[in-house]
Scaffold this motif. Structure first.
Motif, short mmCIF file in Angstrom:
data_model
loop_
_atom_site.label_atom_id
_atom_site.label_comp_id
_atom_site.label_asym_id
_atom_site.label_seq_id
_atom_site.Cartn_x
_atom_site.Cartn_y
_atom_site.Cartn_z
N ASN A 3 0.82 -1.20 0.00
CA ASN A 3 0.00 0.00 0.00
C ASN A 3 0.85 1.25 0.00
O ASN A 3 0.83 2.05 0.92
CB ASN A 3 -0.90 0.01 1.24
N LEU A 69 -8.44 -0.85 2.94
CA LEU A 69 -8.52 0.37 2.14
C LEU A 69 -9.26 1.45 2.94
O LEU A 69 -10.07 1.14 3.82
CB LEU A 69 -9.26 0.10 0.83
N HIS A 71 -11.93 3.95 4.08
CA HIS A 71 -13.38 4.10 3.89
C HIS A 71 -13.83 5.52 4.27
O HIS A 71 -14.92 5.94 3.89
CB HIS A 71 -14.17 3.05 4.67
N ASP A 209 -1.75 0.51 -11.66
CA ASP A 209 -3.15 0.10 -11.46
C ASP A 209 -3.31 -0.57 -10.11
O ASP A 209 -3.31 -1.80 -9.99
CB ASP A 209 -3.59 -0.83 -12.59
N ARG A 210 -3.44 0.25 -9.08
CA ARG A 210 -3.63 -0.26 -7.74
C ARG A 210 -4.69 0.57 -7.04
O ARG A 210 -4.77 1.79 -7.22
CB ARG A 210 -2.32 -0.28 -6.95
N PRO A 211 -5.56 -0.05 -6.26
CA PRO A 211 -6.67 0.68 -5.62
C PRO A 211 -6.22 1.88 -4.80
O PRO A 211 -6.89 2.91 -4.76
CB PRO A 211 -7.33 -0.39 -4.75
N HIS A 214 -5.78 4.93 -6.98
CA HIS A 214 -7.07 5.47 -7.42
C HIS A 214 -7.72 6.28 -6.29
O HIS A 214 -8.27 7.35 -6.52
CB HIS A 214 -7.98 4.32 -7.86
N LEU A 215 -7.65 5.78 -5.07
CA LEU A 215 -8.23 6.48 -3.93
C LEU A 215 -7.53 7.81 -3.68
O LEU A 215 -8.18 8.85 -3.45
CB LEU A 215 -8.15 5.60 -2.68
N ARG A 257 -17.80 2.39 -2.69
CA ARG A 257 -17.71 1.26 -3.61
C ARG A 257 -16.47 1.41 -4.49
O ARG A 257 -15.98 2.51 -4.70
CB ARG A 257 -18.97 1.18 -4.48
N PRO A 258 -15.99 0.29 -5.05
CA PRO A 258 -14.81 0.37 -5.92
C PRO A 258 -15.05 1.27 -7.13
O PRO A 258 -16.16 1.37 -7.64
CB PRO A 258 -14.59 -1.09 -6.35
N ARG A 260 -12.61 3.35 -10.58
CA ARG A 260 -11.35 3.64 -11.25
C ARG A 260 -11.33 5.13 -11.59
O ARG A 260 -12.27 5.65 -12.20
CB ARG A 260 -11.20 2.81 -12.53
N THR A 287 -19.86 6.31 -10.53
CA THR A 287 -19.25 5.69 -11.70
C THR A 287 -20.18 5.86 -12.89
O THR A 287 -21.37 6.15 -12.72
CB THR A 287 -19.00 4.19 -11.45
#
Length: 307
Positions: A3, A69, A71, A209-211, A214-215, A257-258, A260, A287
């Motif tokens: 992370n 992750l 929240h 490309d990692r969550p 994006h966050l 929610r997830p 991109r 999204t």
């Protein structure tokens, strides 16, 4: 994969502006829970608030287990940041529970705190599901981007060079207004509501490309336009026109929610109130397929300059 919020691209390289922005989030670790970040050239003589929030979130993530992750985050902007000086981020490991982890981050420059963030992280789990429906909005591909919009209205800015500096600062983000931004309609009060489509100006693939990234990029972008509905309600163009002086006071985000950040996201923004030199902004980020991904709230100073 850890992370750490950053990484090198693979395959077709993203535009240099996006790589520069990703690099901005690649903090230097100077001790176990102490990190150092740099700033990019500023449009105004202070560090962009979204940058400090994103860097602080990166610092927090680097002390959190990989299965968790963010929240939610809650932050206060304490002092204007100096874009010419590095920012030191100190992380306090407040709690590590079975499901949730809490971190506190203080950003310091010149020996003084300029920003404070508390963030909570959660391991993934299932639960009850519901959400508000996504509001109607036109296809983002039919709307002008910043390279079209800013030159069209450059003559309205109080400083002729601002349009160019703003375009450069936003080169990493494809930002498309559904209706005209405040600076284009100064003097014409409107409903305190605005919609903006956004995505990064290039794909985040390979190691990018990692969550986490994006966050953190979403946190950066979320500060770009959230107080604009306050301006719309009063027919003010904002600091670019010179009829308002403003700055962020606090910022809160809830990640639902997830998503991109390199795919289209609709930022539906409104302002329920303004008073006493402060304005409140509320945002919902959806999204393109209608999932509510993020909720954002921010209060900021919104003052009319004294003549």
């Amino acid at each position: 994969m850890t992370n750490d919020g950053t990484g090198a691209g693979a395959g077709q390289a993203p535009p240099s502006a996006l790589l520069d922005l990703v690099g901005l989030l690649d903090l230097e670790r100077i001790d176990r829970d102490i990190f150092r970040g740099q700033s990019r050239p500023a449009v105004v003589p202070r560090v962009f608030g979204g940058q400090v929030a994103a860097q602080a979130l990166v610092a927090a993530f680097r002390t959190v287990p990989d299965d968790r992750l963010a929240h939610s985050l809650h932050a206060y902007f304490l002092r204007p940041g100096d874009p010419a000086a590095p920012i030191v981020y100190t992380v306090d490991r407040i709690r590590d529970g079975r499901s949730f982890t809490t971190r506190r981050v203080v950003a310091v420059q010149h020996g003084q705190p300029i920003f404070h963030l508390s963030a909570s992280f959660q391991a993934g789990e299932d639960g009850l599901e519901h959400q508000e429906p996504m509001p109607a909005a036109p296809d983002p591909e039919t709307l002008p981007d910043s390279t079209e919009l800013l030159p069209r209205h450059a003559h309205l800015f109080s400083d002729p060079g601002v349009a160019g500096r703003l375009a450069e600062a936003r080169a990493a983000v494809d930002l498309r207004y559904v209706t005209e931004p405040p600076y284009a309609t100064a003097g014409q009060p409107r409903e305190p509501r605005s919609q903006v489509w956004f995505r990064t100006a290039g794909k985040l693939d390979g190691d990018l490309d990692r969550p986490v990234l994006h966050l953190c990029l979403a946190a950066y972008i979320s500060d770009m336009s959230l107080l604009e509905p306050v301006l719309l309600a009063h027919g003010r163009g904002g600091w670019t026109v010179g009829d308002v002086v403003g700055a962020s006071l606090d910022h809160a985000m809830w990640f639902h929610r997830p998503f991109r950040v390199d795919e289209w996201l609709l930022y539906d923004q409104s302002s329920p109130t303004s008073q006493a030199g402060r304005g409140l902004g509320h945002g919902r980020i959806f999204t393109a397929d209608g999932r509510l991904a993020i909720t954002v709230m921010q209060e900021g100073v919104v003052r009319v300059p004294r003549g």
